[in-house]
Design an enzyme around this catalytic site. Sequence first.
Site, PDB file in Angstrom:
ATOM      1  N   ASN A 191      -7.886  -2.566  14.005  1.00  0.00           N
ATOM      2  CA  ASN A 191      -9.218  -2.813  13.924  1.00  0.00           C
ATOM      3  C   ASN A 191      -9.485  -4.116  12.615  1.00  0.00           C
ATOM      4  O   ASN A 191     -10.336  -4.383  11.956  1.00  0.00           O
ATOM      5  CB  ASN A 191      -9.887  -1.698  12.939  1.00  0.00           C
ATOM      6  CG  ASN A 191      -9.287  -1.418  11.560  1.00  0.00           C
ATOM      7  OD1 ASN A 191      -8.064  -1.891  11.010  1.00  0.00           O
ATOM      8  ND2 ASN A 191      -9.568  -0.057  11.122  1.00  0.00           N
ATOM      9  N   GLU A 199      -9.679  -1.958   4.914  1.00  0.00           N
ATOM     10  CA  GLU A 199     -10.344  -1.612   6.297  1.00  0.00           C
ATOM     11  C   GLU A 199     -11.809  -2.440   6.316  1.00  0.00           C
ATOM     12  O   GLU A 199     -12.197  -2.826   5.420  1.00  0.00           O
ATOM     13  CB  GLU A 199     -10.708  -0.162   6.090  1.00  0.00           C
ATOM     14  CG  GLU A 199      -9.423   0.740   5.967  1.00  0.00           C
ATOM     15  CD  GLU A 199      -8.714   1.146   7.417  1.00  0.00           C
ATOM     16  OE1 GLU A 199      -8.754   0.018   8.074  1.00  0.00           O
ATOM     17  OE2 GLU A 199      -8.163   2.103   7.702  1.00  0.00           O
ATOM     18  N   ASP A 249       0.801  -1.203   0.044  1.00  0.00           N
ATOM     19  CA  ASP A 249       0.073   0.048  -0.066  1.00  0.00           C
ATOM     20  C   ASP A 249       0.662   1.253  -0.004  1.00  0.00           C
ATOM     21  O   ASP A 249       2.137   1.296   0.204  1.00  0.00           O
ATOM     22  CB  ASP A 249      -0.883  -0.086   1.270  1.00  0.00           C
ATOM     23  CG  ASP A 249      -0.479  -0.555   2.447  1.00  0.00           C
ATOM     24  OD1 ASP A 249       0.905  -0.409   2.682  1.00  0.00           O
ATOM     25  OD2 ASP A 249      -1.085  -0.988   3.268  1.00  0.00           O
ATOM     26  N   HIS A 283      -7.577  -4.800   9.951  1.00  0.00           N
ATOM     27  CA  HIS A 283      -7.028  -4.388   8.454  1.00  0.00           C
ATOM     28  C   HIS A 283      -5.805  -5.154   8.096  1.00  0.00           C
ATOM     29  O   HIS A 283      -5.079  -5.488   9.009  1.00  0.00           O
ATOM     30  CB  HIS A 283      -7.169  -3.041   8.263  1.00  0.00           C
ATOM     31  CG  HIS A 283      -5.922  -2.013   8.646  1.00  0.00           C
ATOM     32  ND1 HIS A 283      -6.064  -0.897   8.855  1.00  0.00           N
ATOM     33  CD2 HIS A 283      -4.681  -2.574   8.990  1.00  0.00           C
ATOM     34  CE1 HIS A 283      -4.927  -0.515   9.374  1.00  0.00           C
ATOM     35  NE2 HIS A 283      -4.199  -1.322   9.324  1.00  0.00           N
TER      36      HIS A 283
HETATM   37  C1  F6R Z   1       1.431  -1.429   6.125  1.00  0.00           C
HETATM   38  C2  F6R Z   1       0.430  -1.909   6.103  1.00  0.00           C
HETATM   39  C3  F6R Z   1      -0.778  -2.166   7.273  1.00  0.00           C
HETATM   40  C4  F6R Z   1      -0.003  -2.372   8.697  1.00  0.00           C
HETATM   41  C5  F6R Z   1      -0.876  -2.352   9.950  1.00  0.00           C
HETATM   42  C6  F6R Z   1      -0.085  -2.365  11.158  1.00  0.00           C
HETATM   43  O1  F6R Z   1       2.046  -1.665   4.811  1.00  0.00           O
HETATM   44  O2  F6R Z   1      -0.393  -2.762   5.409  1.00  0.00           O
HETATM   45  O3  F6R Z   1      -1.648  -3.021   7.323  1.00  0.00           O
HETATM   46  O4  F6R Z   1       0.675  -3.327   8.611  1.00  0.00           O
HETATM   47  O5  F6R Z   1      -1.529  -0.886  10.012  1.00  0.00           O
HETATM   48  O6  F6R Z   1       0.779  -1.568  11.389  1.00  0.00           O
HETATM   49  P1  F6R Z   1       1.784  -1.577  12.400  1.00  0.00           P
HETATM   50  O7  F6R Z   1       2.862  -2.614  12.444  1.00  0.00           O
HETATM   51  O8  F6R Z   1       2.461   0.109  12.489  1.00  0.00           O
HETATM   52  O9  F6R Z   1       1.002  -1.652  13.774  1.00  0.00           O
END
Ligand code: F6R
Length: 241
Positions: free
Chosen positions: A135, A142, A68, A137
């Site tokens: 959440n 989302e 992403d 994701h």
């Molecule tokens: C990032 C991504 C997100 C993160 C998720 C957890 O490329 O795809 O899904 O993996 O938001 O983020 P952290 O590791 O910062 O808690």
Amino acid sequence: MLQILRAKDQTQFGQLGARLIADQIKAKAQSVLGLATGSTPIPLYRELVNLYRSGEVDFSQAHSVNLDEYVGLSPEHEQSYRYFMQTHLFDHINIRPERTHVPAGDCAAQDCGQYDQLIRDLGGIDMQVLGIGLNGHIGFNEPDDRFIPYTHRVTLTESTRRANARFFEDKIDLVPTAAVSMGICSIMHARRILLLCTGEAKARILYDALNGDITPRIPASILQAHRDVTVLADEAALSLF
Ligand code: F6R
């Protein structure tokens, strides 16, 4: 099949994860790695750089596709995911720059399909690294009423923007409101998935995602339907297992 690897601390977490990726590259030099950003994979990328420096892994044939990117941040912006990947991994290993791919944050809706085409042209993802949001994701898929299959633009939820404000001077207003994310089909087509999770705050969502109903309200729950998932997590994140 779901396998759970329990790391006793951040160092072991990074080492186990890096070893899995290095073994993937050793087994297939031209592997396509699906990569994630965020705090969770940082120890793993650090260890991967160490393995590269000690001559244990060679990325010269490898490809990467990231999950992403934020809409509205240039690749040079310090909080863009392209910048993250350069500074945490790509600048320190011998992957060829033209073989690293991050979705374009300015991707117009009708152009998102090009990213899926690119993944298909590369022969699909061999190993997809994922984090999980508070959440549930994965990528920036989302919680929603349905799973969105392919690369798409997404409006970030308040919860995700609040969680990521820590990277933007703790100011939620500075966090972009939209992102481009790989979709659920692109993720599920990966041959292997490595789901990373650390910290007590994620214990509940990790448990629900892997043990509850499969629902687009918890996007990570779809991983229960994948045939080769390794969950690498620390004690705190696995406290409900
Ligand atoms: C990032 C991504 C997100 C993160 C998720 C957890 O490329 O795809 O899904 O993996 O938001 O983020 P952290 O590791 O910062 O808690």
